[in-house]
Structure formats: C-alpha cells, structure tokens
Motif scaffolding. Structure first.
Motif, PDB file in Angstrom:
ATOM      1  N   CYS A   1      -4.852  -0.900   7.151  1.00  0.00           N
ATOM      2  CA  CYS A   1      -4.757   0.212   8.108  1.00  0.00           C
ATOM      3  C   CYS A   1      -4.605   1.552   7.405  1.00  0.00           C
ATOM      4  O   CYS A   1      -3.930   2.453   7.904  1.00  0.00           O
ATOM      5  N   GLY A   2      -5.161   1.688   6.191  1.00  0.00           N
ATOM      6  CA  GLY A   2      -5.125   2.959   5.496  1.00  0.00           C
ATOM      7  C   GLY A   2      -3.807   3.261   4.829  1.00  0.00           C
ATOM      8  O   GLY A   2      -3.611   4.356   4.329  1.00  0.00           O
ATOM      9  N   LYS A   3      -2.889   2.313   4.783  1.00  0.00           N
ATOM     10  CA  LYS A   3      -1.598   2.563   4.162  1.00  0.00           C
ATOM     11  C   LYS A   3      -1.710   2.413   2.651  1.00  0.00           C
ATOM     12  O   LYS A   3      -2.571   1.700   2.154  1.00  0.00           O
ATOM     13  N   PRO A   4      -0.821   3.076   1.914  1.00  0.00           N
ATOM     14  CA  PRO A   4      -0.882   2.962   0.455  1.00  0.00           C
ATOM     15  C   PRO A   4      -0.545   1.548   0.013  1.00  0.00           C
ATOM     16  O   PRO A   4       0.165   0.818   0.689  1.00  0.00           O
ATOM     17  N   SER A   5      -1.079   1.156  -1.133  1.00  0.00           N
ATOM     18  CA  SER A   5      -0.788  -0.158  -1.676  1.00  0.00           C
ATOM     19  C   SER A   5      -0.496  -0.033  -3.158  1.00  0.00           C
ATOM     20  O   SER A   5      -0.723   1.013  -3.768  1.00  0.00           O
ATOM     21  N   GLY A   6       0.017  -1.117  -3.747  1.00  0.00           N
ATOM     22  CA  GLY A   6       0.350  -1.102  -5.161  1.00  0.00           C
ATOM     23  C   GLY A   6       1.775  -0.664  -5.396  1.00  0.00           C
ATOM     24  O   GLY A   6       2.553  -0.450  -4.454  1.00  0.00           O
ATOM     25  N   PRO A   7       2.184  -0.517  -6.667  1.00  0.00           N
ATOM     26  CA  PRO A   7       3.563  -0.151  -6.993  1.00  0.00           C
ATOM     27  C   PRO A   7       3.979   1.174  -6.350  1.00  0.00           C
ATOM     28  O   PRO A   7       3.212   2.132  -6.327  1.00  0.00           O
ATOM     29  N   GLY A   8       5.189   1.216  -5.837  1.00  0.00           N
ATOM     30  CA  GLY A   8       5.719   2.451  -5.277  1.00  0.00           C
ATOM     31  C   GLY A   8       5.031   2.928  -4.030  1.00  0.00           C
ATOM     32  O   GLY A   8       4.979   4.131  -3.753  1.00  0.00           O
ATOM     33  N   ALA A   9       4.529   1.997  -3.207  1.00  0.00           N
ATOM     34  CA  ALA A   9       3.740   2.377  -2.026  1.00  0.00           C
ATOM     35  C   ALA A   9       4.642   2.734  -0.847  1.00  0.00           C
ATOM     36  O   ALA A   9       4.631   2.089   0.199  1.00  0.00           O
ATOM     37  N   VAL A  10       5.422   3.767  -1.011  1.00  0.00           N
ATOM     38  CA  VAL A  10       6.319   4.246   0.040  1.00  0.00           C
ATOM     39  C   VAL A  10       5.589   5.289   0.875  1.00  0.00           C
ATOM     40  O   VAL A  10       4.931   6.178   0.335  1.00  0.00           O
ATOM     41  N   ASP A  11       5.685   5.179   2.199  1.00  0.00           N
ATOM     42  CA  ASP A  11       5.124   6.196   3.080  1.00  0.00           C
ATOM     43  C   ASP A  11       6.150   6.530   4.160  1.00  0.00           C
ATOM     44  O   ASP A  11       7.289   6.064   4.128  1.00  0.00           O
TER      45      ASP A  11
END
Length: 709
Positions: free
Chosen positions: A19-29
């Motif tokens: 859904c377009g969210k960040p991924s990978g290490p540190g994926a804070v939104d």
C-alpha cells in the motif's frame, strides 16, 4: 485476550511493504508513530508522539522483576556523559553516545550492525555548556537522523549507517551546539540547538526528511536589528513578541531562548509543542534593563508543523532571571479533571511548578510546586503568572534560591502511567546564591549570565561542606497531575540522577548517581530490584519486546551539567567508558568490572607559583568552575588539582593560553585571559590542591588498573 490485543497492535504498527508504505530497516511512518504508544517497540525519543515514556509491555512485573538479568551489553569509546534513549525499530536498536556518535545493534543479541562517527572537532567541546552529550536519534522511512554537537543535522541510511545528506543548521561562527534528539513529523525533521549561556539566538527548524532542505524556522527572540527574519515567527514576533523586550545586552547576545530538548506532537489537533530555554544573560536586569516579559523565553509554544505558524504559547517564567528553562520534558495525556476528559500538555520545568495546560488553547488548568521552592509561592490561576517572593530577582542583594540554575527538574525525562494516573519526576534540590553582576559586559564566546559566580564557590572546610551538602539531594517524585500532589517520594543521596521509564507491569525504572539501576513499584514506590552498573546513570531507560521476550535497556555513563563531585555532593568517580546495558528475565550475561586507571596526583610538594591566589580564585570561578567544578573539586572534566600541568608555569600556559589540548575539548582561553591571569589561576589551583582532601570514593563494580602509558 491481552496477548491477542498486543499482537494485533504490533501487526498494525509493523504493517509495511504494501500500500505504498516504506519497507526495509527503519521503516517508520506516521501510522506507526501514531500507534507507537501502544506497541512493543520504541520508535521515538519519548516512545511515541505523546512522549509519555510508558510501555504497555507487562512480561516483567512487580512479581518477577527480581529475575531480571543482563542479556547483553556494549562498551563505547568515550568516557563523557551518556544521555541517549535508544530506539528499537524492526529488531534493531539505535543509540548515540557523547560526541554525537551513532550505533546500531541487533536488539536481541547485541551484535553491532554499524556505527557512525561524525568526526566533531574536539575544540567544539568548549562551546558545550554541559558536556558533549547527545540524547539520541530519530528514525523515519529508512533513515536515521542525528544532530551533532557542532550544529549539523545528518541523515543516515538505516541499513548501513552511510551518510545520505547533512545540513549545517547553525552559524558556525557562533557558539551553537546540538545535544537534543530530533523528532520527525509529517516528513519534517525537527531540531533546535543550545548555546544560550555563550550568546546565541534560539530557534526551532524543520528540514525535509528526504533531502535535508530547510522548510521553516521559528525564532524565539526578536531580531536584535529589528529586521524581519523571513521566518515562520515573523508575524507573531511583530505583533506580540518584540514589544516585550526592552534595551540591554540581549541586542549583543541574541537573547538566548534556545530550543535544546523537549518536543511533542498531537496528530489529531495537528499541533507541535516545543519548550524554550533561558535568556542571555540570565539576569533580566542586565538582559533587557528589567523591562518586559521577554517572549518567548521559558515558554511552551504550539505551532502548526507544516509551516511553523504560531498557535499559542504559555510562559512559565515571565522575565526569566534564574536560568529557569521550559525545555524540560513535555508530554501529552488525557486526564479526567472534575469529571471531564481534558486533553492536556504537562510539564515540570526548572522553576519547580508542575503545569497542566489545555492542549488546544494553552490555557492554564492548574500549577503547583512539585518540590520545595523559595523564589515563588504559587501561580496565580487568573493570570498564570508566578507569585514571586521578596527579592527573588536579587536586585536588593544576594538571594539564596531553591532551585538554582540546575532546576528542580533538568533534562532527565519523566514518565506518565495512565494506570496509576501518576507522573514520575526525577527532581533536584539544589540551592544557588544569585547575585547581580553589576559590572557585567558581554564577552563573545564566554559564559554570559549577568550573575556573579563567586558567591557559589564551595566552602573549603569539611564541616561547612557537610552542612551545605545536607541541603542538596535528589528525589524521584510520583506526582498526581489531577490533584497536584505527591503520592510517594524516593530520596536519593545525590542530586544528579537519571530519567524515568514506566511500564504496564506496574514498574518504574530509574538509574542514579551511585551507579545503580533500580525498579520501583509504580503504585507505592517500594524498591523491588537493583543492578550495580559500575558507573553513574543519568539516561532514561527504555523497554521493548522481541521474540516474545521483554528487554529493558539503559545507557550508562555519568556526565552532563550536574557533576559537582566534591565530598557530599556527588560520588567522587573516575571517568569510565560509557556502556549500553540490556536486561531480560533470566538473563545470564555478565559485564566485566570497569578497569579504573590509576592516575597519581602530581607531586606538588616543591611546586609554587608567583601568581595571586585571591585573584586566581575570582578568575577561576568566573571562567573555569562550570566545567571543572567549584574550587576545582572536579566535574565531568579532569580534576585540575591532580593535573601534571600544574607542575610548571610553562605546561600550564601551554594548555590555558596556547591551546595544547584543544583537540580534546580544552580550547585556548587567550580570548579571555592574559598569561598573568592564567598564572593567577594556577596559583589558586595549587593552593586548593595542597589543602587536605577527603579520600576518593571508588565506584561499586570497578577495580583499579594501571594507567595506560
């Protein structure tokens, strides 16, 4: 059912990669941060946007906390103060040390993933009023952000620590520093700065998280030239702020008002709250001729995070004259007050009053002293202004005030537990003799406070030292913010102790100056568990859950602004490397005892000086005591009374005037002292070094080792 609810919250908070969210290490939104208060990670400095420092984890409880043991530890390469709160994101623990260094560890095993050293020049330590400390990082969409002691804001790749961008947030020609942790709101990295004692003008800035581009800036004092700043603060400063300043030294210093620590964010109201520091000089009479409230010094300010537009402010100490900052921890909560749920801002600033404000309007709901204070009796509920005691402003002569400039509560974070309804406040009881410096004149780059520090030299005889020390202590206060009263209090023998963590397991964790981490019953204050850290603790603990195990982590390393190590004031400790200690139930790891360097004092038997001891006494306390302690009794920097540099005038002059130790933070004082001044200071230090001294106290869990050659 509780486990299922927690698992669901974790799943929602960690939902990444679609859904377009960040991924990978540190994926804070924003979605994860909005849920951070109720999940098992620690995503921001105060855990989440509300800054409550409360975790819903309850694996570790009042019943089993005695089974906590060390899971793993890391030792660092700096022996200065350690003030960071680690973050735990997606199984990685991120922390900082003194000198703004960043480390990333596997949160379960302690294996180092990467580290980053911004290579701050040692001489910059001269501009740090209260040690070269750093309180931590922010993590957002695969990036780790850190502010450095030399004023840079740096974006690192969360997976490997490589620099993605860096921005100089300050004028490098001025004595600005950064010690606080950044926050991220709506793709904007927020950072302030320090340096008010030296003569700077404070502000808060917002930078684009992806590029480091400056988006807006809010100045907390007027432009001394009267010109507009083309900043978010221009309108309110023109309409409300500038008229509250008279004429005085602030037009040379910039007025202070640095935003060096506290921030919080309400995503529902879309308001960002930040605290503003003291004035420059401290003394209102010297700063602005005793005229005006000097907005926005010592204020809580609410702005819109998209633009920095002013919404409201509340000034805790109008016309601030004591270094009573409002940069102390700000937290948001919903409280039941008179049968009505109120969305509030809470703060226990330096001035000793606990404030509860309406979050939307900034209107005062209540304010009461959370510890003993002498400068004011109450806060007028109609005006919101403190009711000051006679001569509180020391215009008629010296005034012994409680608290002093260290405040009734300093930077060490407090915590709020909604289950108990209590705020847990690390407090200081530290008097100070305020005396007007009638001969004050601004010295660029030096301490500019407008207060005569000579009145606060330590007594040299043991009996008087003991009497003065009996007035000084630290406390952990469990405070009811609705009833505005203490429910329980733990007294500490020393005043400079650690920040606080509270958990759903009914616990409050706090370290102390003696080198101990302790767990208390959150409802009653009974001490339930302790661990001997071997070094003083000033940082706040945090907690997280990983692989079905709850961990408690804390940075260890004494330092910061309150390190007077004279007998009776603080433990007389050698400087030891910082550590990160991580605990879990049944942990079996052991950390080795610290190896304490044996550094024999210089033999001063036949060492003398032609300098003037009394003049050196005055010069020392005007220029040196902040870092080296009153009467050279020691602080977070080396004990001058034991320095081999005392043995010859040439060695002493090479450091004080010629800057031989500038790479280690001891910059040249040639701007402020002549060679004769330096020799007078040497004469004074020799005199106190030869006076009888109490035996030093070795820290628990440490052993002596030969000094490195």
């Amino acid at each position: 059912m509780k486990v299922m609810k927690l698992a669901l919250a974790l799943a929602l908070a960690a939902g990444i990669g679609s859904c377009g969210k960040p991924s990978g290490p540190g994926a804070v939104d924003a979605e994860r941060l909005a849920a951070a208060d109720q999940n098992a990670e620690w995503l921001s400095y105060g855990k989440g946007y509300s800054e409550q420092r409360y975790s819903p984890l309850e694996q570790v409880t009042t019943a089993n906390v005695g089974q906590l043991g060390l899971a793993w530890y890391a030792q660092f390469d700096t022996d200065r103060g350690q003030e960071a709160t680690p973050l735990m994101v997606d199984g990685v623990l991120y922390t900082t040390t003194a000198w703004s260094k960043v480390f990333a560890f596997d949160a379960a095993t302690g294996k180092l993933k990467w580290s980053y050293d911004p290579q701050v020049a040692g001489a910059k330590g001269f501009d740090a009023c209260c040690d070269v400390v750093n309180r931590g990082v922010a993590v957002w969409k695969g990036r780790v952000f850190v502010g450095t002691i030399d004023g840079r804001l740096i974006g690192l790749d969360a997976k490997d620590g490589k620099v993605l961008w860096q921005t100089q947030t300050t004028d490098k020609s001025r004595p600005y520093t950064i010690t606080g942790a950044p926050r991220v709101v709506k793709d904007k990295v927020l950072i302030g700065n320090g340096g008010a004692e030296y003569g700077v003008r404070g502000y808060l800035s917002a930078y684009d998280a992806g590029t480091g581009k400056l988006l807006w800036r809010f100045f907390t004092t007027p432009n001394p030239t009267g010109a507009a700043d083309n900043a978010a603060s221009d309108k309110v400063m023109r309409e409300r702020g500038a008229s509250t300043w008279g004429d005085g030294e602030w037009k040379k210093t910039g007025g202070g008002g640095t935003v060096w620590d506290s921030m919080a964010y309400d995503p529902t109201l879309d308001l960002l709250f930040f605290g503003v520091g003291n004035g420059t000089p401290w003394n209102h009479q010297r700063r602005s001729g005793g005229v005006g409230d000097n907005l926005f010094l010592s204020s809580i300010v609410a702005v819109k995070p998209d633009t920095g537009e002013y919404v409201w402010h509340y000034q805790t100490t109008p016309a601030e004259s004591w270094d009573y900052t409002a940069t102390q921890h700000i937290m948001l909560a919903d409280l039941n007050i008179a049968g009505q749920t109120r969305k509030v801002v809470m703060q226990a600033p330096k001035n000793g009053f606990f404030y509860v404000l309406d979050r939307a309007t900034g209107k005062l709901i209540s304010a009461k002293p959370y510890t003993n204070i002498s400068w004011a009796t109450s806060v007028d509920p109609a005006t919101g202004r403190p009711v000051e005691t006679p001569n509180a402003r020391y215009g008629a002569g010296p005034a012994l005030a409680v608290p002093g400039p260290l405040g009734a509560h300093n930077w060490q974070p407090m915590a709020f537990n909604a289950k108990t309804g209590l705020v847990y406040i690390p407090t200081n009881v530290t008097p100070f003799a305020y005396t007007d410096d009638r001969g004050f004149s601004y010295k660029p780059g030096a301490w500019n406070v407008g207060v005569d520090f000579l009145a606060n030299a330590l007594p040299t005889d043991a009996a008087t030292q003991k009497a003065v020390a009996s007035m000084i202590k630290g406390q952990l206060v469990a405070w009811d913010p609705v009833q505005q009263k203490a429910v329980w209090t733990v007294d500490h023998p020393y005043f400079w102790n650690a920040g606080v963590l509270s958990t759903a397991g009914g616990l409050v964790f706090q370290g102390n100056a003696q080198g101990e981490l302790a767990a208390y019953d959150a409802a009653k204050g009974a001490k339930l568990w302790t661990y001997k850290a071997g070094n003083g603790v000033i940082a706040a603990p945090m907690t997280y859950q990983l692989n079905n195990e709850q961990y408690v982590a804390v940075m260890v390393g004494v330092g910061g602004g309150g390190q007077i190590s004279a007998p009776g004031f603080m433990p007389n400790r050698p400087r030891l490397p910082g550590r990160l200690l991580v605990f879990k139930l049944g942990g079996k790891a052991t950390a080795p005892e610290f190896k304490v360097p044996v550094r024999p004092a210089a033999d001063l038997t036949n060492v003398n000086s032609t300098g003037d001891v009394q003049r050196g006494f005055a010069l020392f306390h005007q220029n040196c005591q902040v870092c080296h302690g009153p009467n050279a009794e020691g602080s977070w920097l080396p004990n001058l009374k034991a320095s081999p540099m005392l043995t010859t005038p040439e060695d002493w002059r090479s450091v004080v005037i010629e800057g031989a130790l500038a790479p280690r933070g001891m910059a040249s004082f040639a701007r402020f002292m002549t060679p004769q001044d330096a020799e007078d200071v040497r004469a004074f230090v020799i005199s106190v070094a030869k006076a009888p001294a109490a035996a030093p106290e070795a820290p628990t869990g440490a052993r002596a080792a030969p000094a490195a050659k």
